[in-house]
Design a protein around this motif. Structure first.
Motif, short mmCIF file in Angstrom:
data_model
loop_
_atom_site.label_atom_id
_atom_site.label_comp_id
_atom_site.label_asym_id
_atom_site.label_seq_id
_atom_site.Cartn_x
_atom_site.Cartn_y
_atom_site.Cartn_z
N ILE A 1 81.07 25.71 14.36
CA ILE A 1 81.34 24.98 15.61
C ILE A 1 80.15 25.06 16.55
CG2 ILE A 1 82.87 24.87 17.62
CD1 ILE A 1 85.02 26.19 15.70
N ALA A 2 79.58 26.25 16.70
CA ALA A 2 78.44 26.43 17.61
C ALA A 2 77.60 27.62 17.16
CB ALA A 2 78.92 26.65 19.04
N PHE A 3 76.28 27.47 17.29
CA PHE A 3 75.34 28.54 16.99
C PHE A 3 74.36 28.58 18.15
CE2 PHE A 3 71.81 29.99 13.86
CZ PHE A 3 71.95 31.29 14.27
N GLU A 4 74.38 29.70 18.89
CA GLU A 4 73.62 29.77 20.13
C GLU A 4 72.77 31.04 20.18
OE1 GLU A 4 76.65 27.83 23.30
OE2 GLU A 4 77.36 29.65 22.29
N ILE A 5 71.76 31.00 21.05
CA ILE A 5 70.87 32.13 21.26
C ILE A 5 70.78 32.41 22.75
CG2 ILE A 5 68.82 30.65 21.33
CD1 ILE A 5 67.28 32.98 19.96
N ARG A 6 70.63 33.70 23.07
CA ARG A 6 70.42 34.11 24.46
C ARG A 6 68.96 34.54 24.56
NH1 ARG A 6 74.58 37.87 27.14
NH2 ARG A 6 74.74 38.61 25.04
N ASP A 7 68.16 33.81 25.35
CA ASP A 7 66.74 34.11 25.47
C ASP A 7 66.41 34.99 26.65
OD1 ASP A 7 65.48 33.16 23.22
OD2 ASP A 7 65.38 31.11 23.97
N ILE B 1 78.11 32.87 17.86
CA ILE B 1 78.54 31.89 16.86
C ILE B 1 80.03 31.66 16.98
CG2 ILE B 1 78.56 31.33 14.39
CD1 ILE B 1 76.28 33.46 14.12
N SER B 2 80.41 30.39 16.93
CA SER B 2 81.82 30.00 16.86
C SER B 2 82.00 29.27 15.54
CB SER B 2 82.20 29.10 18.04
OG SER B 2 82.07 29.79 19.25
N TYR B 3 83.03 29.66 14.79
CA TYR B 3 83.22 29.06 13.47
C TYR B 3 84.65 29.26 13.00
CZ TYR B 3 82.58 33.89 11.77
OH TYR B 3 82.70 35.23 11.55
N THR B 4 85.01 28.49 11.97
CA THR B 4 86.29 28.65 11.30
C THR B 4 86.01 29.14 9.88
OG1 THR B 4 87.26 26.87 12.61
CG2 THR B 4 88.42 27.47 10.59
N ALA B 5 86.74 30.17 9.48
CA ALA B 5 86.53 30.74 8.15
C ALA B 5 87.87 31.14 7.54
CB ALA B 5 85.61 31.95 8.23
N GLY B 6 87.90 31.17 6.22
CA GLY B 6 89.10 31.58 5.50
C GLY B 6 89.65 30.44 4.67
N TYR B 7 90.79 30.70 4.05
CA TYR B 7 91.41 29.75 3.15
C TYR B 7 92.64 29.13 3.80
CZ TYR B 7 88.59 32.11 -0.38
OH TYR B 7 87.54 32.64 -1.09
#
Length: 170
Positions: free
Chosen positions: A80-86, A126-132
């Protein structure tokens, strides 16, 4: 009466079938449900991850000083989202990482980066969906077998071992 976990790996009917209990016999359903819940949690704790599809929002990861980030859950079905804090400070100042700078190995739950993930603690979010969506049949059967064993052996002391000796130690 116990409630079956929403993420339970098997059904009451499958465990009752393994035990040879008629589906119409509800006298042991509460025990069966408790043991299914225990078996499901035991398997997930052993695997160290959630199996059923779940969305994880704003999970922070440390810099690894390598070109990979290993996600806590897998398989990944949606990033969903991949971000970095600089910022050098612990500020809520996140920037989206361009998707051309990484590749997601969704089955392994690994993000391969075109750069080294250097820096400090909680640098990546990171925001994501995982699993079955459907529990794999081998896990469902393992859970049914374990739950049936727990129903039949509530104390877990099947071998009736009272003492054991290994060398000088007893």
């Amino acid at each position: 009466m116990a409630s079956l976990l929403s993420y339970a790996f098997t059904s009451v009917q499958d465990v009752k079938e393994s035990l040879g209990i008629a589906s119409s016999d509800t006298s042991r359903d509460n025990l069966v449900i408790r043991k299914i819940n225990a078996a499901t949690d035991t398997i997930e704790n052993f695997l160290g991850r959630r199996i059923i599809s779940t969305t994880y929002t704003n999970i922070e990861y440390d810099a690894t000083n390598s070109d990979q980030l290993i996600l806590q859950q897998r398989p990944v079905t949606e990033l969903i989202a991949f971000e970095i804090r600089d910022s050098d400070l612990n500020e809520n100042d996140w920037e989206t990482i361009d998707s051309n700078l990484y590749f997601l190995d969704d089955a392994a739950g690994v993000i391969d980066l075109s750069f080294n993930a250097t820096g400090r603690w909680n640098r990546y979010r990171i925001s994501y969906t995982a699993g079955y969506l459907t529990i794999p049949s081998d896990l469902a059967e393992a859970c049914a077998t374990l739950a049936a064993f727990l129903v039949e052996n509530p104390t877990g002391n099947v071998a009736q071992v009272r003492a054991k000796q290994e060398g000088q130690r007893r």
